[in-house]
Design an enzyme around this catalytic site. Structure first.
Site, PDB file in Angstrom:
ATOM      1  N   ASN A  30      -6.987  -2.546   1.561  1.00 47.87           N
ATOM      2  CA  ASN A  30      -6.840  -4.001   1.542  1.00 47.87           C
ATOM      3  C   ASN A  30      -8.165  -4.653   1.205  1.00 47.87           C
ATOM      4  OD1 ASN A  30      -4.155  -4.308   2.152  1.00 47.87           O
ATOM      5  ND2 ASN A  30      -4.496  -4.242   4.358  1.00 47.87           N
ATOM      6  N   ARG A  70       0.811  -1.223   0.000  1.00 50.03           N
ATOM      7  CA  ARG A  70       0.000   0.000   0.000  1.00 50.03           C
ATOM      8  C   ARG A  70       0.849   1.281   0.000  1.00 50.03           C
ATOM      9  NH1 ARG A  70      -3.943  -0.153   4.621  1.00 50.03           N
ATOM     10  NH2 ARG A  70      -2.162  -1.172   5.589  1.00 50.03           N
TER      11      ARG A  70
END
Ligand code: ZN
Ligand code: ZN
Ligand code: FE
Length: 754
Positions: free
Chosen positions: A44, A26
């Protein structure tokens, strides 16, 4: 006429599937969005991450390209799907990961990265900090006890972050943003010796001990290790004594690549794997000798590079550039990972004992690989690779495969992913069996797994078969779970079919030591025609008697005697390999063969290789698993192209002529040539029988699997000759071809019954 160009803006939603959690994905996406001036967010998801993007079309394309090209080293992008949306964003955000119970992906452990090695010398709070890590590196699977992978669910929960670490953890552009094991000299785990945790002192004492030939034990990533100077034979012998067993070669950790190249031959692929973020042990050809008792004249070394910050700090001070680095276990038991157990069993046996206070949640050994035909082959799959799934093209949800008995690994199915456990070991060992049970429990919990279907081996006496039956009975809801019993060699081939997502029928060549056959005999030299559902046994090595059953595995001279009896060869004492065997023993075994007492029948390829190795006086008694075939391979004269004869008759491959020809050559021809001619005969058989099957069935795909194909010469030569004859060859590249990969095969075969 003038055109006015406006930059076209658009919005997309990108779904990235794969192993992208806990590996710094990320933050990577965040930096990439910044680079291309794109707005949106990243979050996520159960099977990966989703990215919302808003910005210039061309830049979105660049973003998508970079995602694959520059992904963090430990990330694995399986699939990217992009769809147009209408959302507009004014900035880019990392959305907090809600406690999503569905997220079941866990990253393998990652070797320390270059940036951290730099920080190790430059960051005030982490100078020489032996547990340094970041978003791109550090412990993962070995420290997690629950999902999702958050600090609270790892053994780092015991350590409260200091102010600095806390800030780094929460700063999006910091290298340690959301690095769960983040720690420093002020707040993290410490090494401990005799109750004290002065690391510099510990290190000083440790290196002096190693350099002066003593044997030390240090707690590592997946368990305790035993370390000593790899150039000091007395030290290596003592390390063997401490481990209390056999002559199995020791792995060696080298200071750096230069040191590896000094002692081992190394091609570019081997170099690449050696340096990879998984940092496995790579089996290399030896160039210069280390202490002789490391491998007792085998021509290979299991080499690895430092992978923990601790290793680098150790080599900074060590004089020697090579140390034995082996799992601390006693007599075939699993790697010791528990502090109390280490205190009780290990501490008093070694010259120095160093532990640390970060708990190991999932014990695991170093992985062992070799390169064959320019491809990776697993010998032992553990650290760095587990629990990365094998992605399949079918659902295996709820299937649990209990694995084989020796070199056990088990496997669970989640959606269309197969998650193979780390190498567990030989279940006949009591401690190993209890490790097996605990690991199964842990996997069921970690991956939110409930078995709907159980797969196991056909062998009635395998402990893994017994475990399957026990699990089946203990289902408290009164629902009987179906058990599917899978033939061992069918499972070997199916493991490779699964890896390659092949559903069609293939020629499955499965060579190994032992596997229970449908006729109750011990199979192991098998030519199957099969898919992931069923198999036909097209041809196999001729049955021979195995005097004493399992004893004949440890003592190849027994198998040789059996083969010689088949050949009606009388002059036993003329063969040097029997010099180490008593007359009475020979007589006893000979009687067993004659009277047919305790002589199960086997078609095993492993036993044939044992026999030839013994005949060449290379190994009459094995001191470790597969020693005899390894010694036989180790002496091959690779320039020899001649081969021995064999007889093919109606699906039976008979070696009477082969054995006779070897005996004839024994006193006149060098054993390196005999070994080559024997291996070449096996290669010829592989081609011959493949052609026969092709003629009968029009099948062109050949799968080579089973422990015997760890023999690099055999595998490479077989691949070459089959390819030249226009066969399409597949081998195992994601799981071991040995019994460590069996569970994957069991899983896909059983999934037909879902
Ligand atoms: Zn790092
Ligand atoms: Zn800190
Ligand atoms: Fe096997």
């Amino acid at each position: 006429m003038k055109f006015k160009f406006t930059k076209i803006k658009k919005s997309v939603l990108i779904s990235i599937e794969g192993l992208v959690q806990g590996v710094g994905f990320r933050p990577f996406v965040y930096r990439l969005a910044n680079k291309y001036n794109l707005n949106g967010n990243v979050a996520n998801r159960t099977d990966g991450v989703i990215v919302n993007l808003y910005g210039e079309e061309k830049l979105i394309e660049s973003f998508k390209n970079d995602i694959v090209k520059f992904a963090p080293p430990a990330a694995f992008v399986k699939n990217i799907i992009s769809e147009n949306t209408k959302s507009v964003f004014v900035d880019f955000k990392i959305l907090s990961s809600e406690l999503n119970e569905q997220i079941t992906e866990i990253s393998p452990d990652i070797a320390v990265c270059d940036d951290c090695l730099h920080d190790l010398k430059s960051q005030n709070h982490r100078i020489n900090y032996p547990f340094i890590n970041c978003t791109n590196c550090g412990p993962r699977f070995s420290i997690v006890n629950k999902i999702p992978y958050d600090r609270i669910n790892t053994s780092m929960a015991d350590f409260k972050m200091c102010k600095t670490c806390h800030e780094e953890y929460h700063t999006v552009l910091d290298r340690r943003f959301h690095a769960q094991p983040v720690a420093c000299n002020n707040c993290g785990p410490t090494y401990i010796m005799n109750g004290k945790s002065d690391f510099e002192k510990i290190l000083d004492e440790l290196v002096v001990k190693i350099d002066s030939g003593e044997v030390v034990s240090v707690k590592g990533l997946g368990g305790y290790n035993i370390i000593c100077d790899a150039k000091n034979n007395d030290a290596v012998l003592r390390a063997r004594e401490i481990k209390g067993r056999d002559g199995k070669p020791f792995a060696v950790m080298f200071r750096n690549l230069n040191a590896v190249e000094k002692y081992c031959k190394l091609d570019s692929k081997e170099k690449e794997i050696l340096k990879s973020w998984q940092k496995p042990i790579v089996i290399l050809e030896q160039k210069l000798n280390l202490a002789s008792s490391i491998n007792y004249k085998l021509n290979s070394i299991g080499a690895m590079l430092p992978y923990l910050p601790f290793h680098y700090l150790m080599f900074e001070k060590l004089k020697t550039d090579a140390v034995v680095y082996t799992s601390a276990n006693i007599s075939g038991s699993p790697i010791i990972a528990d502090n109390n157990l280490a205190n009780n069993t290990l501490k008093n046996k070694v010259d120095l004992f160093v532990t640390h206070n970060r708990k190991i949640e999932n014990p695991l050994d170093d992985s062992v690989v070799k390169i064959a035909s320019n491809d990776i082959q697993f010998i032992r799959r553990a650290r760095g690779f587990v629990p990365k799934p094998v992605y399949l093209n079918r659902s295996v949800e709820g299937v649990f495969a209990t694995g084989a008995e020796l070199k056990n690994s088990f496997c669970i199915g989640k959606n269309s992913s197969a998650i193979l456990s780390q190498y567990i070991g030989d279940l006949k060992d009591f401690e190993t069996y209890s490790f097996y049970q605990k690991a199964i429990e842990r996997y069921f919990e970690l991956f939110k797994f409930k078995p709907k279907l159980i797969a196991c081996d056909m062998h009635p006496e395998y402990l893994s078969t017994g475990f399957a039956e026990k699990l089946n009975q203990s289902d408290i809801n009164g629902n009987k779970i179906t058990i599917v019993k899978v033939q061992h060699h069918h499972a070997h081939i199916a493991s490779c079919l699964a890896e390659n997502q092949i559903n069609e029928k293939v020629i499955g060549i499965s060579f190994d030591g032992t596997g229970y056959g449908t006729d109750g005999n011990i199979w192991g030299g098998e030519f199957l025609v099969c898919d992931t559902k069923t198999f036909d046994r097209y041809a196999h090595f001729d049955y021979v008697k195995m005097p004493g059953g399992d004893l004949a595995v440890n003592e190849p001279w027994r198998m040789l005697l059996s083969y010689l009896d088949k050949n009606s060869f009388q002059d036993i004492r003329s063969l040097k390999c029997f010099d180490s065997v008593q007359n009475e023993e020979i007589e006893l075994v000979y009687n067993m063969i004659q009277k047919g007492i305790n002589v199960p029948l086997t078609s095993s390829a492993g036993r044939l290789f044992d026999t030839v190795s013994c005949l060449l006086n290379l190994c009459s008694k094995q001191t470790f698993d597969a020693e005899a075939p390894m010694r036989l391979e180790s002496i091959i004269d690779k320039s020899e192209n001649d081969f021995y004869p064999y007889i093919y008759n109606n699906g039976i491959i008979n070696f009477t002529e082969t054995i006779q020809a070897i005996i004839n050559d024994l006193n006149t021809i060098d054993i390196s040539i005999i070994s080559a001619k024997f291996h070449n005969a096996i290669v010829n058989i592989i081609l011959d029988v493949s052609k026969r099957i092709q003629k009968d069935t029009a099948i062109n795909r050949v799968i080579l699997s089973g422990g015997t194909f760890q023999n690099k010469y055999l595998l490479e030569k077989s691949i070459n000759i089959l390819t030249k004859n226009n066969f399409e060859i597949y081998t195992n590249r994601l799981v071991p071809p040995n019994d460590g990969g069996i569970a994957l095969g069991q899983l896909v075969i059983a999934s037909n019954y879902l």
